[in-house]
Write an enzyme that holds these catalytic residues in place. Structure first.
Site, PDB file in Angstrom:
ATOM      1  N   ASP B  17       3.361   9.217  -7.711  1.00  0.00           N
ATOM      2  CA  ASP B  17       3.611   8.040  -6.887  1.00  0.00           C
ATOM      3  C   ASP B  17       2.994   8.618  -5.236  1.00  0.00           C
ATOM      4  O   ASP B  17       2.423   7.753  -4.659  1.00  0.00           O
ATOM      5  CB  ASP B  17       5.317   7.502  -6.850  1.00  0.00           C
ATOM      6  CG  ASP B  17       5.203   6.198  -6.362  1.00  0.00           C
ATOM      7  OD1 ASP B  17       4.533   5.682  -5.654  1.00  0.00           O
ATOM      8  OD2 ASP B  17       6.081   5.587  -7.135  1.00  0.00           O
ATOM      9  N   HIS B  20      -0.446   7.715  -4.085  1.00  0.00           N
ATOM     10  CA  HIS B  20      -0.783   6.466  -3.494  1.00  0.00           C
ATOM     11  C   HIS B  20      -0.762   6.639  -2.008  1.00  0.00           C
ATOM     12  O   HIS B  20      -1.415   6.035  -1.041  1.00  0.00           O
ATOM     13  CB  HIS B  20       0.461   5.331  -3.834  1.00  0.00           C
ATOM     14  CG  HIS B  20       0.328   4.794  -5.084  1.00  0.00           C
ATOM     15  ND1 HIS B  20      -0.658   3.853  -5.597  1.00  0.00           N
ATOM     16  CD2 HIS B  20       1.359   4.765  -6.208  1.00  0.00           C
ATOM     17  CE1 HIS B  20      -0.689   3.597  -6.639  1.00  0.00           C
ATOM     18  NE2 HIS B  20       0.758   3.931  -7.079  1.00  0.00           N
TER      19      HIS B  20
END
Lengths: 288, 348, 351
Positions: B17, B20
């Site tokens: 994650d 990103h």
């Protein structure tokens, strides 16, 4: 002038939508609508429209092989592999709407002329019909395209069970089409399903990595290509003319369906059918 | 008297994650250093790769600096107790092109995700991973967009394909704790497999929501060191570790090494740690995929529009993860509207 | 104006008075009704007529039925209106819907008990395949807002004698290895088919389970207790009850029934199931008494005319869910419902 006698094999949503398009065509005549399920809604619709139907599937085509010049195969890739040799033996031209890839890939706006003499042509994928011509136009305007990518977003409801289970094959086939037509080694296809209501219309984006993009030439080529596609896909519209954003060359189209049998949002299904009809009509007009 | 709590599987999604938040520029050195720290902390799974998972490196959602196989191998080399996991979204990743390689590269757990209403596109991928004997979970993304009944139905599809766990992702950071309780509660009651929750912090509720999930019966939670992740970031693992310890949930996490891993992440990714801003708050309110944050800001800047307007418009259009291309179109449309007409009224 | 039609119109106006706000979502919409010429379908058209003519709803209706043309000429006050189109066909071979339809009521089914005995196969086919076909066609619509499936209160199976009412979560015993089960099973299958469409295509289906009704347009030839009693009373009696008359039902008036269906169409939550009917239990003996009081001389009611041991049974819904979620209530009490039904039949006979 007599119309070209065609048959449709496969009476699902795609086949039925094709039927409506054939019935409207000034140069095509549907002499047989064949499938396996006589009770399918498509068969019912065809009967109501006065079209000859057969529930004998491929055998239905074989039985009337002598009078059929061209067949649209809207079954499945697996079935088309079995059908293709039979069509070849009967001398029936096959327009393949499955991802079987038996014949040459055809995008009418790009390579119609060179496909007209082939016994079997493949209509690639819905995303391919929308994106390949743009990729081709970009490649024509920019000699050194390093990488091409296409993203299609379609309404969840326009993706039937077969599409859903075969996403990997869809991506692979679309990427192969991009490689071939844009003459670019590195390609990527991405597909999104959007469940929003009302259903979203198909949108396709093409992104490219080009060292020194010629934006003016790209815009001209893309505009020209869009105009050519609109001849056979009236709902094909440029949503974003080519721009450079964050180092990416980007252009985007939206495809509204004609709403013949399939709903208007299913531009993804309409465009592949429109391409198949464009091919058949061109063949009919040229046929002696 | 406190009741005995069940064991909780804590997944460390920092290196996935966080991609990103780092515009997918995470280096092999960072992967190795952080994976080693995560291993020491005792997190059950360490997820690695592009923010959108296997095969997602693209112009659409951003190209990774390092090829994914190199990242996976580098991480695998640092893990012993902790297992390597990946995120997989059919439509980006395919079995032949990515999953087969990842199996070879030592991935122990495949978390196969899709938009929360589209579970049937994961059938092939989940079945394939099961057929080769590796662990696989189903992940429903953007799960704030569907009712608990729909989420249950979609989870059951994934369970029937062979998923051995189901994770609801609050990809937009839009949940309130009562939403978590209702949705996770239903899944935990009705599913056979363990249920998990993946929080985002847009509304400042990532820890509260993670705790609500556990209290509603979840057995899996996701987090990232320092919250390093898309948009306003995830549930910070160091806080999760502390809160879970305080609540008496057994996790296998060692507190000091977990705190150390967070300190390391703060150094490794300095300058890119998430922050709550007007933009991330609006993103959560609009219910838009957290990972849209950076591309929205880029497009808004280039086309001279307010990024908050872009978020509200994207929310109105109910865009899903993977539709990043629409950002440019929306920004372009807003710019045209602004130039030909008086400025649009501020939206709620 | 014909007195029978005037009676129906005033009932339709009464049930809608002050309640049109809950139907506002239907304004300007295109509604498709399968089986739109049956008892419920006719009443739906009566209500739409009032909505359009008195409340300016601008609702367009396409009616699909096996006998659409005969219906349109039999009831010209409904058959010749501009806002309704009539399509004739067999739901088993349904192919496609008008493109701009956004609301659907699927009421087409074989519901005549005599057919359950003489042509059970046709009942099974029509009620299941018809639902499948219509759902498939609905899946091709651009922007479907709601699909209301008319199931049946019989899908629950036997209600225990000691349980006063059954709610939507009840499941009673039901035997599938006997032909009598064909109607209930066909409706159960229709419900499962709808659940498949919900799961596969996210179609916004609302399932309604109607119980027992009475009112104008209901054929007196159907072998149901209430219609039998009315017919026998109109013929001078007597009313014959096989058992002791303790069998319990609940009966709702047609205008309430039609309003509840429209309200569920406008405001029912997709994926949910609602009972539709009256929650007031009444036994057979009392029902007969309610009917005979409107005749003079009062027809005789004979009980226990059948074999000893005739089953007592009960079928009464709880409608708490419809009441709480949709704000629905019974507006026409049963005695009035029966009186109006009898009056309507008398008007019909005299006109």
């Amino acid at each position: 002038m007599s119309k070209l006698k065609v048959a449709i094999l496969g009476t699902g949503n795609i086949g039925t939508d094709l039927l409506i398009k054939v019935l409207r065509s000034p140069v095509l005549e549907c002499v047989l609508f064949a499938g396996r399920n006589l009770a399918s809604p498509g068969m019912t619709k065809a009967s109501l429209l006065g079209v000859t139907v057969s529930a004998k599937g491929l055998q239905g085509i074989v039985d009337r092989g002598a009078e059929i010049a061209l067949v649209f195969d809207a079954t499945s890739a697996e079935d088309h592999h079995k059908h293709a040799p039979v069509f070849a033996r009967l001398g029936i031209k096959a327009v393949d709407l499955t991802p079987a890839k038996v014949g040459r890939m055809c995008v009418p706006a790009v390579n119609l002329a060179e496909c007209l003499d082939l016994p079997n042509v493949n209509m690639i994928t819905c995303g391919g019909q929308a994106s390949i011509p743009l990729a081709y136009a970009i490649a024509r305007a920019n000699p050194s395209v390093e990488y091409i990518e296409t993203i299609s977003s379609i309404a969840s409801r326009s993706a039937g069970p077969a599409t859903r289970i075969n996403l990997d094959e869809y991506l692979q086939t679309t990427e192969n089409g991009l490689q071939l037509f844009a003459a670019c080694e590195r390609t990527k296809a991405i597909l999104n399903l959007n469940p929003a209501q009302p259903c979203v219309h198909m949108q396709t984006t093409v992104m490219a990595k080009v060292p020194h993009p010629d934006l003016q030439a790209t815009r001209a080529k893309v505009a020209d290509m869009v105009a050519r596609i609109r001849h056979y896909v009236p709902g094909y519209q440029l949503l974003l003319e080519p721009i450079v954003e964050s180092g990416r060359l980007v252009t985007m189209v939206r495809v509204d369906g004609l709403g013949d049998y399939l709903p208007k949002y299913a531009g993804n299904l309409d465009i592949i059918n429109c391409a198949a009809i464009a091919y058949a009509e061109a063949f009919a007009r040229r046929a002696p | 008297m406190p009741t005995a709590h069940p064991h909780i599987t804590v997944c460390d999604a920092t290196l996935r994650d966080g991609s990103h938040a780092y515009s997918h520029q995470i280096t092999l050195e960072q992967v190795r250093a952080y994976a080693t720290a995560s291993e020491a902390a005792g997190f059950a799974f360490v997820e690695v790769g592009h923010g959108n998972g296997l095969g997602a490196s693209s112009l659409q959602v951003g190209e990774s600096l390092v090829p994914e196989r190199e990242m996976l191998r580098a991480a695998a080399g640092c893990l012993r107790r902790s297992k390597l996991s990946v995120h997989v979204i059919p439509g980006f990743a395919t079995i032949k092109r990515e999953i087969v390689n990842a199996l070879e590269d030592g991935v122990a757990l495949f978390r196969i995700g899709c938009h929360c209403t589209e579970a049937d596109i994961t059938q092939r991928h989940i079945s394939y991973v099961r057929s080769v004997g590796r662990e696989t979970w189903g992940v429903l993304m953007m799960s704030h967009m569907a009712s608990k009944e729909v989420l249950l139905e979609e989870s059951r599809k994934m369970q029937s394909y062979g998923a051995q766990g189901i994770v609801l992702m609050d990809s937009a950071g839009a949940y309130l704790p009562q939403d978590v309780s209702a949705k996770i509660g239903l899944l935990a009651e009705k599913l056979e497999v363990p249920v998990g929750f993946h929080a985002h912090n847009n509304l400042g509720l990532s820890i509260a929501n993670s705790l609500a999930a556990l209290e509603a019966g979840a057995r899996i939670v996701d987090g990232t060191a320092k919250g390093f992740g898309a948009g306003a970031g995830n549930a910070p693992l160091e806080l999760l570790a502390a809160v879970l310890q305080r609540q008496g949930y057994p996790t296998g996490i060692e507190l000091y090494p977990a705190l150390d891993a967070a300190e390391l992440a703060a150094k490794l990714f300095a300058g890119s740690l998430p922050d709550s801003t007007g933009i991330t708050i609006v993103s959560g309110l609009a219910g838009v995929f957290s990972a849209f944050s950076k591309p929205v800001q880029r497009a808004a800047k280039q086309l001279g529009v307010d990024p908050r307007d872009v978020f509200f418009e994207l929310g109105r259009r109910k865009v899903v993860g993977g539709q990043e291309d629409l950002i440019i179109e929306v920004a372009d449309e807003l710019a045209r509207r602004a130039s030909s007409q008086p400025p649009a009224r501020p939206r709620p | 104006m014909n007195r029978a039609l005037a009676l129906v119109q005033s009932d339709a106006e009464a049930v809608l008075a002050g309640r049109t706000a809950s139907l506002a979502a239907l304004r300007g919409q295109h509604l498709f009704i399968s089986g739109g010429t049956g008892f419920l379908g006719t009443w739906l058209l009566e209500l739409v007529k009032v909505l359009n003519e008195r409340h300016d709803f601008g609702l367009r209706v396409t009616v699909f039925s096996r006998n659409a043309r005969a219906f349109a000429s039999r009831w010209p006050h409904l058959g010749s209106v501009k806002w309704a189109a009539f399509l004739e066909g067999d739901i088993r071979y349904f192919s496609d819907l008008p493109r701009d339809v956004r609301y659907i009521i699927h009421a087409a089914a074989l519901t005549d008990r005599r057919l359950f005995a003489s042509q059970p196969g046709a009942v099974a086919e029509t009620n299941s395949v018809g639902t499948l076909r219509l759902l498939r066609a609905a899946n091709l619509l651009e922007d479907l807002q709601k699909f209301v499936l008319l199931s049946s209160g019989l899908v629950y199976g036997a209600q225990p004698w000691e349980q006063p009412q059954i709610d939507e979560n009840f499941a009673g015993p039901l035997r599938c290895n006997e032909v009598n089960a064909v109607y209930a099973e066909s409706k159960r299958f229709a419900e499962v088919v709808a659940q498949c469409a919900i799961s596969e295509s996210k179609l916004p289906v609302v399932t309604l389970r109607p119980f027992a009704f009475v009112g104008p347009y209901q054929s007196l030839q159907l072998p149901w207790a209430v219609t039998d009693f009315i017919r026998d009373s109109l013929n001078g009696g007597p009313i014959r009850i096989m058992g002791d008359g303790a069998t319990v039902r609940s009966i709702m008036y047609a205008s309430d029934y039609a309003f509840w269906v429209l309200a569920a169409l406008a405001g029912g939550r997709a994926r949910e199931t609602y009972n539709v009917g009256s929650p007031e239990p009444i036994d057979l003996r009392a029902r007969a008494g309610l009917i005979t009081q409107y005749f003079s001389p009062v027809p005789e009611i004979r009980t226990r005319v059948g074999q000893v041991g005739h089953d007592r049974n009960r079928l009464v819904p709880s409608v708490a869910k419809a009441a709480t979620e949709l704000g629905l209530q019974v507006t026409v009490p049963l005695p009035e419902a029966i009186q109006r039904t009898i009056t309507w039949h008398r008007h019909q006979q005299s006109s």
